[in-house]
Design a protein around this motif. Structure first.
Motif, PDB file in Angstrom:
ATOM      1  N   ILE A 157      -8.010   1.543  -5.017  1.00 27.04           N
ATOM      2  CA  ILE A 157      -7.840   2.888  -4.473  1.00 27.04           C
ATOM      3  C   ILE A 157      -8.743   3.011  -3.254  1.00 27.04           C
ATOM      4  CG2 ILE A 157      -8.237   5.359  -4.842  1.00 27.04           C
ATOM      5  CD1 ILE A 157      -7.626   4.933  -7.796  1.00 27.04           C
ATOM      6  N   ILE A 158      -8.194   3.518  -2.158  1.00 25.56           N
ATOM      7  CA  ILE A 158      -9.011   3.917  -1.011  1.00 25.56           C
ATOM      8  C   ILE A 158      -8.940   5.432  -0.948  1.00 25.56           C
ATOM      9  CG2 ILE A 158      -9.342   3.807   1.478  1.00 25.56           C
ATOM     10  CD1 ILE A 158      -7.983   1.105   1.489  1.00 25.56           C
ATOM     11  N   LEU A 159     -10.076   6.077  -0.992  1.00 24.37           N
ATOM     12  CA  LEU A 159     -10.110   7.531  -1.058  1.00 24.37           C
ATOM     13  C   LEU A 159     -11.012   8.080   0.039  1.00 24.37           C
ATOM     14  CD1 LEU A 159     -10.327   9.637  -4.278  1.00 24.37           C
ATOM     15  CD2 LEU A 159     -11.991  10.049  -2.457  1.00 24.37           C
ATOM     16  N   THR A 160     -10.591   9.159   0.681  1.00 28.57           N
ATOM     17  CA  THR A 160     -11.447   9.842   1.660  1.00 28.57           C
ATOM     18  C   THR A 160     -11.720  11.256   1.176  1.00 28.57           C
ATOM     19  OG1 THR A 160      -9.790  10.912   3.092  1.00 28.57           O
ATOM     20  CG2 THR A 160     -10.215   8.554   3.461  1.00 28.57           C
ATOM     21  N   SER A 161     -12.920  11.739   1.471  1.00 27.53           N
ATOM     22  CA  SER A 161     -13.283  13.087   1.039  1.00 27.53           C
ATOM     23  C   SER A 161     -14.326  13.692   1.971  1.00 27.53           C
ATOM     24  CB  SER A 161     -13.839  13.063  -0.390  1.00 27.53           C
ATOM     25  OG  SER A 161     -14.245  14.355  -0.802  1.00 27.53           O
ATOM     26  N   ALA A 163       0.844  -1.190   0.000  1.00 25.40           N
ATOM     27  CA  ALA A 163       0.000   0.000   0.000  1.00 25.40           C
ATOM     28  C   ALA A 163       0.884   1.247   0.000  1.00 25.40           C
ATOM     29  CB  ALA A 163      -0.924   0.008   1.214  1.00 25.40           C
ATOM     30  N   TYR A 164       0.283   2.346  -0.425  1.00 25.87           N
ATOM     31  CA  TYR A 164       0.993   3.632  -0.382  1.00 25.87           C
ATOM     32  C   TYR A 164      -0.019   4.732  -0.068  1.00 25.87           C
ATOM     33  CZ  TYR A 164       4.190   7.415  -1.577  1.00 25.87           C
ATOM     34  OH  TYR A 164       4.990   8.544  -1.519  1.00 25.87           O
ATOM     35  N   PHE A 165       0.315   5.567   0.917  1.00 19.69           N
ATOM     36  CA  PHE A 165      -0.594   6.601   1.404  1.00 19.69           C
ATOM     37  C   PHE A 165      -0.054   7.984   1.060  1.00 19.69           C
ATOM     38  CE2 PHE A 165      -1.995   9.739   4.404  1.00 19.69           C
ATOM     39  CZ  PHE A 165      -3.279   9.392   4.780  1.00 19.69           C
ATOM     40  N   LEU A 166      -0.944   8.842   0.597  1.00 21.01           N
ATOM     41  CA  LEU A 166      -0.604  10.256   0.480  1.00 21.01           C
ATOM     42  C   LEU A 166      -1.878  11.077   0.514  1.00 21.01           C
ATOM     43  CD1 LEU A 166       0.553  11.051  -3.190  1.00 21.01           C
ATOM     44  CD2 LEU A 166      -0.811   9.103  -2.567  1.00 21.01           C
ATOM     45  N   ILE A 220      -4.338   8.836 -13.068  1.00 16.00           N
ATOM     46  CA  ILE A 220      -4.000   7.922 -11.971  1.00 16.00           C
ATOM     47  C   ILE A 220      -5.150   6.954 -11.725  1.00 16.00           C
ATOM     48  CG2 ILE A 220      -3.574   7.784  -9.480  1.00 16.00           C
ATOM     49  CD1 ILE A 220      -2.109  10.531  -9.801  1.00 16.00           C
ATOM     50  N   VAL A 221      -6.363   7.497 -11.626  1.00 16.17           N
ATOM     51  CA  VAL A 221      -7.549   6.662 -11.400  1.00 16.17           C
ATOM     52  C   VAL A 221      -7.763   5.721 -12.578  1.00 16.17           C
ATOM     53  CG1 VAL A 221     -10.059   6.685 -11.093  1.00 16.17           C
ATOM     54  CG2 VAL A 221      -8.630   8.363  -9.894  1.00 16.17           C
ATOM     55  N   ILE A 253       6.663  13.294 -14.905  1.00 18.44           N
ATOM     56  CA  ILE A 253       5.306  12.980 -14.496  1.00 18.44           C
ATOM     57  C   ILE A 253       4.880  11.568 -14.910  1.00 18.44           C
ATOM     58  CG2 ILE A 253       4.340  14.092 -16.562  1.00 18.44           C
ATOM     59  CD1 ILE A 253       2.749  13.848 -13.026  1.00 18.44           C
ATOM     60  N   HIS A 254       5.268  11.134 -16.109  1.00 19.47           N
ATOM     61  CA  HIS A 254       4.837   9.810 -16.565  1.00 19.47           C
ATOM     62  C   HIS A 254       5.523   8.707 -15.766  1.00 19.47           C
ATOM     63  CE1 HIS A 254       2.453  11.473 -19.780  1.00 19.47           C
ATOM     64  NE2 HIS A 254       3.493  12.199 -20.184  1.00 19.47           N
ATOM     65  N   ARG A 255       6.764   8.943 -15.353  1.00 17.30           N
ATOM     66  CA  ARG A 255       7.460   7.989 -14.491  1.00 17.30           C
ATOM     67  C   ARG A 255       6.760   7.897 -13.135  1.00 17.30           C
ATOM     68  NH1 ARG A 255      13.724   9.056 -13.474  1.00 17.30           N
ATOM     69  NH2 ARG A 255      13.645   8.913 -15.765  1.00 17.30           N
ATOM     70  N   LYS A 256       6.336   9.052 -12.638  1.00 17.37           N
ATOM     71  CA  LYS A 256       5.648   9.064 -11.342  1.00 17.37           C
ATOM     72  C   LYS A 256       4.297   8.355 -11.438  1.00 17.37           C
ATOM     73  CE  LYS A 256       6.755  10.368  -8.060  1.00 17.37           C
ATOM     74  NZ  LYS A 256       7.310   9.651  -6.868  1.00 17.37           N
ATOM     75  N   LEU A 257       3.589   8.555 -12.537  1.00  9.01           N
ATOM     76  CA  LEU A 257       2.306   7.880 -12.711  1.00  9.01           C
ATOM     77  C   LEU A 257       2.483   6.364 -12.714  1.00  9.01           C
ATOM     78  CD1 LEU A 257       0.459  10.041 -15.405  1.00  9.01           C
ATOM     79  CD2 LEU A 257       0.330  10.193 -12.919  1.00  9.01           C
ATOM     80  N   LYS A 258       3.553   5.893 -13.341  1.00  5.29           N
ATOM     81  CA  LYS A 258       3.836   4.452 -13.348  1.00  5.29           C
ATOM     82  C   LYS A 258       4.117   3.950 -11.933  1.00  5.29           C
ATOM     83  CE  LYS A 258       5.613   3.951 -18.083  1.00  5.29           C
ATOM     84  NZ  LYS A 258       6.801   3.601 -18.910  1.00  5.29           N
ATOM     85  N   ALA A 259       4.851   4.746 -11.155  1.00  7.10           N
ATOM     86  CA  ALA A 259       5.170   4.355  -9.781  1.00  7.10           C
ATOM     87  C   ALA A 259       3.908   4.222  -8.939  1.00  7.10           C
ATOM     88  CB  ALA A 259       6.114   5.371  -9.153  1.00  7.10           C
ATOM     89  N   LEU A 260       2.922   5.075  -9.194  1.00  5.62           N
ATOM     90  CA  LEU A 260       1.676   5.033  -8.432  1.00  5.62           C
ATOM     91  C   LEU A 260       0.783   3.863  -8.841  1.00  5.62           C
ATOM     92  CD1 LEU A 260       0.804   8.840  -8.245  1.00  5.62           C
ATOM     93  CD2 LEU A 260       1.749   7.396  -6.434  1.00  5.62           C
TER      94      LEU A 260
END
Length: 262
Positions: free
Chosen positions: A195-199, A130-133, A185-186, A151-158
């Motif tokens: 994806i766990i999302l809070t809002s 898991a990864y939280f931010l 990302i979604v 940005i595209h590298r970061k999207l792959k990491a996510l």
């Protein structure tokens, strides 16, 4: 002599825990007349459990959780609208196996992040990653990586974690470019990773959050297709503690809470 040879073999095979507990289990086997197979079984499972514990510890650190809280420590009596039955279903982690999403909605302080973290901890303890931010961190990350051209590298990491937790969506509006990358990302994780999302915003207000009703609709379409939504309407845990300590104007809080809960 044979004991030293075995310990050297444990080291070569990278079985550190087996080496550490060998003497104890050998003494137990001799004392209780345990068979060779049972002795080997005890050694192997001791190593397996130790490896699981090390993996869990490592993955908890890599998850960047703001704190470690479990689902068992959540006060459902104080927050009955959190729907304990649904949370218990999520605790089975079937949603992770099916790459489904979870969304917690509600005003500040009702325990959305606690539940998101609790699910992540449960998943990590069962072999998932898991990864939280926070949404604020994600917005900053997207902006920085657009500027650096990564940005595209970061999207792959996510895409890599089994669960991506995005906390506090709605506290800050997003400009068009950031909102479009949020959609990516979604979309990239759609039916591939949970994806766990809070809002603190209802779905009807997401057009304002993302600055564009079309983008908000596209995000919701993918996010909610395979998902569980838990809408929490109740008092703030933080205010509850302040009330106990006598540091809060109860009447003012109740007015504010009623406004947030609609």
């Amino acid at each position: 002599m044979i004991t030293q040879t075995l310990k050297e073999a444990f080291e070569v095979l990278n079985l550190p825990h087996m080496a550490a507990v060998y003497d104890h289990h050998a003494e137990e086997a001799s004392r209780d007349s345990i068979s060779y197979l049972e002795f080997l079984d005890k050694l192997l499972w001791a190593e397996i459990e130790a490896k699981k514990a090390r993996a869990t510890s490592t993955n908890l650190k890599l998850a960047k959780l703001p704190y470690v809280k479990t689902l068992d420590s959540f006060d459902f009596e104080f927050q009955p609208s959190a729907n304990q039955r649904k949370v218990n279903e999520l605790k089975t982690l079937a949603f992770v196996e099916r790459s489904e999403n979870v969304v917690f909605l509600g005003p500040p302080g009702v325990g959305k992040t606690h539940l998101a973290v609790g699910l992540a901890v449960e998943a990590i303890r069962n072999g998932h990653t898991a990864y939280f931010l926070s949404a604020h961190e994600l917005i900053s990350m997207i902006r920085e990586n657009i500027e650096s051209g990564r940005i595209h590298r970061k999207l792959k990491a996510l895409n890599k974690p089994g669960i991506l937790i995005i906390d506090e969506v709605g506290y800050a509006a997003m400009e068009d470019e950031v909102a479009n990358y949020f959609f990516q990302i979604v979309s990239n994780r759609y039916e591939k990773g949970s994806i766990i999302l809070t809002s603190n915003k209802s779905y009807g207000s997401w057009g304002d959050v993302f600055g564009n009703n079309v983008v908000a609709t596209a995000i919701l379409d993918r996010l909610l297709h395979h998902s569980t939504t838990i809408n929490i309407k109740g008092d703030s845990y933080r205010i509850k503690e302040k009330k106990k300590a006598g540091f809060y104007d109860v009447s003012r809080y109740e007015t504010d809470s009623n406004d947030l809960n609609g």
